[in-house]
Design a protein around this motif. Structure first.
Motif, PDB file in Angstrom:
ATOM      1  N   GLY A  52       0.770  -1.237   0.000  1.00 58.11           N
ATOM      2  CA  GLY A  52       0.000   0.000   0.000  1.00 58.11           C
ATOM      3  C   GLY A  52       0.797   1.282   0.000  1.00 58.11           C
ATOM      4  O   GLY A  52       0.395   2.271  -0.609  1.00 58.11           O
ATOM      5  N   SER A  53       1.945   1.311   0.703  1.00 60.40           N
ATOM      6  CA  SER A  53       2.746   2.538   0.779  1.00 60.40           C
ATOM      7  C   SER A  53       3.991   2.488  -0.101  1.00 60.40           C
ATOM      8  O   SER A  53       4.894   3.309   0.075  1.00 60.40           O
ATOM      9  CB  SER A  53       3.152   2.815   2.237  1.00 60.40           C
ATOM     10  N   ASN A  54       4.047   1.568  -1.041  1.00 65.14           N
ATOM     11  CA  ASN A  54       5.197   1.538  -1.950  1.00 65.14           C
ATOM     12  C   ASN A  54       5.411   2.883  -2.623  1.00 65.14           C
ATOM     13  O   ASN A  54       6.552   3.295  -2.885  1.00 65.14           O
ATOM     14  CB  ASN A  54       5.004   0.461  -3.022  1.00 65.14           C
ATOM     15  N   ARG A  55       4.315   3.574  -2.906  1.00 57.75           N
ATOM     16  CA  ARG A  55       4.405   4.860  -3.607  1.00 57.75           C
ATOM     17  C   ARG A  55       5.215   5.888  -2.821  1.00 57.75           C
ATOM     18  O   ARG A  55       5.684   6.888  -3.394  1.00 57.75           O
ATOM     19  CB  ARG A  55       3.002   5.408  -3.858  1.00 57.75           C
ATOM     20  N   ALA A  73       1.884  -6.168 -10.837  1.00 58.37           N
ATOM     21  CA  ALA A  73       1.507  -5.218  -9.790  1.00 58.37           C
ATOM     22  C   ALA A  73       2.273  -3.912  -9.930  1.00 58.37           C
ATOM     23  O   ALA A  73       1.710  -2.820  -9.747  1.00 58.37           O
ATOM     24  CB  ALA A  73       1.747  -5.828  -8.417  1.00 58.37           C
ATOM     25  N   ALA A  74       3.569  -3.998 -10.252  1.00 61.05           N
ATOM     26  CA  ALA A  74       4.374  -2.787 -10.388  1.00 61.05           C
ATOM     27  C   ALA A  74       3.906  -1.924 -11.552  1.00 61.05           C
ATOM     28  O   ALA A  74       3.905  -0.689 -11.472  1.00 61.05           O
ATOM     29  CB  ALA A  74       5.844  -3.161 -10.560  1.00 61.05           C
ATOM     30  N   VAL A  75       3.492  -2.560 -12.642  1.00 68.08           N
ATOM     31  CA  VAL A  75       3.064  -1.824 -13.836  1.00 68.08           C
ATOM     32  C   VAL A  75       1.642  -1.286 -13.704  1.00 68.08           C
ATOM     33  O   VAL A  75       1.352  -0.158 -14.108  1.00 68.08           O
ATOM     34  CB  VAL A  75       3.169  -2.730 -15.085  1.00 68.08           C
ATOM     35  N   GLU A  76       0.751  -2.081 -13.112  1.00 68.91           N
ATOM     36  CA  GLU A  76      -0.670  -1.726 -13.107  1.00 68.91           C
ATOM     37  C   GLU A  76      -1.124  -1.035 -11.829  1.00 68.91           C
ATOM     38  O   GLU A  76      -2.090  -0.259 -11.862  1.00 68.91           O
ATOM     39  CB  GLU A  76      -1.510  -2.984 -13.328  1.00 68.91           C
ATOM     40  N   GLY A  77      -0.493  -1.329 -10.683  1.00 71.38           N
ATOM     41  CA  GLY A  77      -1.023  -0.828  -9.422  1.00 71.38           C
ATOM     42  C   GLY A  77      -2.408  -1.398  -9.170  1.00 71.38           C
ATOM     43  O   GLY A  77      -2.728  -2.509  -9.585  1.00 71.38           O
ATOM     44  N   ALA A  78      -3.261  -0.623  -8.492  1.00 61.97           N
ATOM     45  CA  ALA A  78      -4.639  -1.053  -8.237  1.00 61.97           C
ATOM     46  C   ALA A  78      -5.532   0.177  -8.189  1.00 61.97           C
ATOM     47  O   ALA A  78      -5.165   1.221  -7.633  1.00 61.97           O
ATOM     48  CB  ALA A  78      -4.740  -1.835  -6.931  1.00 61.97           C
ATOM     49  N   SER A  79      -6.708   0.056  -8.755  1.00 60.74           N
ATOM     50  CA  SER A  79      -7.647   1.177  -8.872  1.00 60.74           C
ATOM     51  C   SER A  79      -8.292   1.520  -7.530  1.00 60.74           C
ATOM     52  O   SER A  79      -8.243   0.739  -6.567  1.00 60.74           O
ATOM     53  CB  SER A  79      -8.747   0.817  -9.871  1.00 60.74           C
ATOM     54  N   HIS A  80      -8.938   2.665  -7.488  1.00 59.18           N
ATOM     55  CA  HIS A  80      -9.674   3.063  -6.285  1.00 59.18           C
ATOM     56  C   HIS A  80     -10.775   2.053  -5.975  1.00 59.18           C
ATOM     57  O   HIS A  80     -11.014   1.727  -4.802  1.00 59.18           O
ATOM     58  CB  HIS A  80     -10.279   4.451  -6.471  1.00 59.18           C
ATOM     59  N   ARG A 112     -12.717  -1.770  -2.016  1.00 57.22           N
ATOM     60  CA  ARG A 112     -13.286  -3.071  -1.640  1.00 57.22           C
ATOM     61  C   ARG A 112     -12.340  -3.866  -0.738  1.00 57.22           C
ATOM     62  O   ARG A 112     -12.767  -4.461   0.261  1.00 57.22           O
ATOM     63  CB  ARG A 112     -13.573  -3.869  -2.914  1.00 57.22           C
ATOM     64  N   GLU A 113     -11.056  -3.861  -1.067  1.00 55.76           N
ATOM     65  CA  GLU A 113     -10.125  -4.750  -0.385  1.00 55.76           C
ATOM     66  C   GLU A 113      -9.503  -4.155   0.878  1.00 55.76           C
ATOM     67  O   GLU A 113      -9.131  -4.902   1.792  1.00 55.76           O
ATOM     68  CB  GLU A 113      -8.996  -5.156  -1.346  1.00 55.76           C
ATOM     69  N   ILE A 114      -9.378  -2.815   0.937  1.00 54.14           N
ATOM     70  CA  ILE A 114      -8.638  -2.176   2.027  1.00 54.14           C
ATOM     71  C   ILE A 114      -9.480  -1.192   2.839  1.00 54.14           C
ATOM     72  O   ILE A 114      -9.369  -1.134   4.062  1.00 54.14           O
ATOM     73  CB  ILE A 114      -7.388  -1.447   1.476  1.00 54.14           C
ATOM     74  N   LEU A 115     -10.344  -0.410   2.180  1.00 54.93           N
ATOM     75  CA  LEU A 115     -10.992   0.725   2.840  1.00 54.93           C
ATOM     76  C   LEU A 115     -12.410   0.470   3.323  1.00 54.93           C
ATOM     77  O   LEU A 115     -13.015   1.369   3.924  1.00 54.93           O
ATOM     78  CB  LEU A 115     -11.015   1.937   1.894  1.00 54.93           C
ATOM     79  N   ALA A 116     -12.962  -0.696   3.079  1.00 56.91           N
ATOM     80  CA  ALA A 116     -14.353  -0.953   3.465  1.00 56.91           C
ATOM     81  C   ALA A 116     -14.556  -0.682   4.958  1.00 56.91           C
ATOM     82  O   ALA A 116     -13.661  -0.908   5.780  1.00 56.91           O
ATOM     83  CB  ALA A 116     -14.733  -2.390   3.125  1.00 56.91           C
ATOM     84  N   ASP A 117     -15.757  -0.192   5.301  1.00 58.51           N
ATOM     85  CA  ASP A 117     -16.028   0.231   6.678  1.00 58.51           C
ATOM     86  C   ASP A 117     -15.798  -0.869   7.703  1.00 58.51           C
ATOM     87  O   ASP A 117     -15.384  -0.592   8.837  1.00 58.51           O
ATOM     88  CB  ASP A 117     -17.470   0.735   6.786  1.00 58.51           C
ATOM     89  N   ASN A 118     -16.062  -2.112   7.321  1.00 57.79           N
ATOM     90  CA  ASN A 118     -15.906  -3.204   8.294  1.00 57.79           C
ATOM     91  C   ASN A 118     -14.456  -3.641   8.468  1.00 57.79           C
ATOM     92  O   ASN A 118     -14.178  -4.538   9.271  1.00 57.79           O
ATOM     93  CB  ASN A 118     -16.760  -4.410   7.876  1.00 57.79           C
ATOM     94  N   LEU A 155      -3.544   2.429  -5.480  1.00 59.44           N
ATOM     95  CA  LEU A 155      -2.158   1.979  -5.466  1.00 59.44           C
ATOM     96  C   LEU A 155      -1.580   2.330  -6.823  1.00 59.44           C
ATOM     97  O   LEU A 155      -1.837   1.635  -7.811  1.00 59.44           O
ATOM     98  CB  LEU A 155      -2.060   0.469  -5.221  1.00 59.44           C
ATOM     99  N   PRO A 156      -0.824   3.421  -6.910  1.00 59.61           N
ATOM    100  CA  PRO A 156      -0.261   3.807  -8.207  1.00 59.61           C
ATOM    101  C   PRO A 156       0.798   2.806  -8.655  1.00 59.61           C
ATOM    102  O   PRO A 156       1.412   2.119  -7.834  1.00 59.61           O
ATOM    103  CB  PRO A 156       0.375   5.179  -7.928  1.00 59.61           C
ATOM    104  N   PRO A 157       1.044   2.718  -9.959  1.00 63.01           N
ATOM    105  CA  PRO A 157       2.200   1.938 -10.422  1.00 63.01           C
ATOM    106  C   PRO A 157       3.474   2.445  -9.744  1.00 63.01           C
ATOM    107  O   PRO A 157       3.587   3.624  -9.388  1.00 63.01           O
ATOM    108  CB  PRO A 157       2.225   2.205 -11.924  1.00 63.01           C
TER     109      PRO A 157
END
Length: 291
Positions: free
Chosen positions: A96-99, A115-122, A127-133, A150-152
């Motif tokens: 998450g903090s690679n950037r 993962a390095a080239v694409e990162g991950a979208s908002h 869904r995977e990290i920020l969900a309220d639960n 997660l930017p490239p």
């Protein structure tokens, strides 16, 4: 029933870990041993543990957590030496903090390169990290969840199985240990006799149910690590309690063998992402598989 990786907090087995005060309160920071620190994300369900090793010339940061707090700022309050990131695998709670860092090393695997080239979208991070639960709020200061991605990121060095990564007077041996993830590595510090074992050895559930996970590969990795058993005394995992005794390795190996042979009893669980899973509990650890 809901499975909970976060049920075991970031309290070390070492006799008296010293808590370090940092201004970035998303992290609980502990001095585990001389020149070894744990940055714990205790307000997230994942309870990711990030290890910082300070060498004579440089420091190594093993994984970068969920990306919610300002990890670079917190690390800078512990050491002023140049920091190199090594990711144990490409699950988002470890990238998450690679950037925030300029020098990154990863295992040379198709998943790592993607993962390095694409990162991950908002959308994915939501869904995977920020969900309220998953999160105990409030959010850290200056963190904006609405645009979180997660930017490239640039990888400066691609690691290979068996090589020794030198970071100026210290080195870590790279050991390919798939099972929890297809690109998973462990890192052996022969000098201080520590195995940084990522997500395959920990107090709590070891996951094999995500894409690329494999109980058979996990068993192979445990068997391989037993070949290094006389080279380390302690484990530094990627979640929950740091600084575990190495006896957890043969225990977990035996547990994996029981699951594969049908000798273990599973409990049906539903995790926070609404995945139906089977969880095999063995006291201080568990193994989670697809349903």
């Amino acid at each position: 029933m809901t499975g909970n990786r976060n049920r075991i907090r970031c309290q070390s087995e070492c006799s008296n870990p010293r808590k370090i005060s940092v201004s970035e309160d998303w992290f609980e920071v502990y001095e585990i041993a001389s020149n070894l620190f744990a940055f714990c994300e205790t307000r997230h369900y994942e309870n990711t543990t990030i290890s910082l090793i300070i060498g004579p010339e440089k420091a190594v940061l093993i994984d970068t957590g969920c990306g919610i707090g300002d990890l670079r700022k917190a690390v800078a309050e512990v050491t002023d030496k140049p920091v190199i990131v090594i990711n144990t695998h490409t699950h988002l709670d470890h990238l998450g903090s690679n950037r925030q860092f300029d020098e990154i090393a990863m295992f040379d695997h198709p998943l790592s390169r993607r993962a390095a080239v694409e990162g991950a979208s908002h959308q994915i991070m939501q869904r995977e990290i920020l969900a309220d639960n998953l999160v105990t709020k409030p959010w850290p200061r200056d963190f904006d969840p609405t645009g979180f991605t997660l930017p490239p990121f640039k990888v400066n060095r691609w690691l290979r199985d068996g090589e020794r990564f030198d970071f100026g007077g210290r080195d870590l041996e790279v050991i390919y240990t798939p099972g929890e993830a297809a690109d998973h590595i462990s890192l052996l510090d022969r000098t201080d006799r520590i195995l940084f074992c990522g997500d395959i050895l920990l107090h709590g559930p070891v996951w094999t149910h995500l894409e690329g996970g494999s109980l058979n590969h996990l068993l192979t990795s445990y068997t391989r690590l037993m070949g290094y058993f006389e080279d380390f005394d302690h484990l530094m995992p990627g979640h929950n309690q740091p600084w575990l005794d190495k006896g957890l390795l043969p225990e977990t190996l035996a547990g994996a063998e029981k699951v594969l042979s049908g000798q273990a009893t599973a409990e049906d669980i539903i995790d926070p992402w609404n995945r139906r899973l089977k969880q095999y509990s063995f006291g201080r650890f568990a193994i989670t598989t697809r349903y």
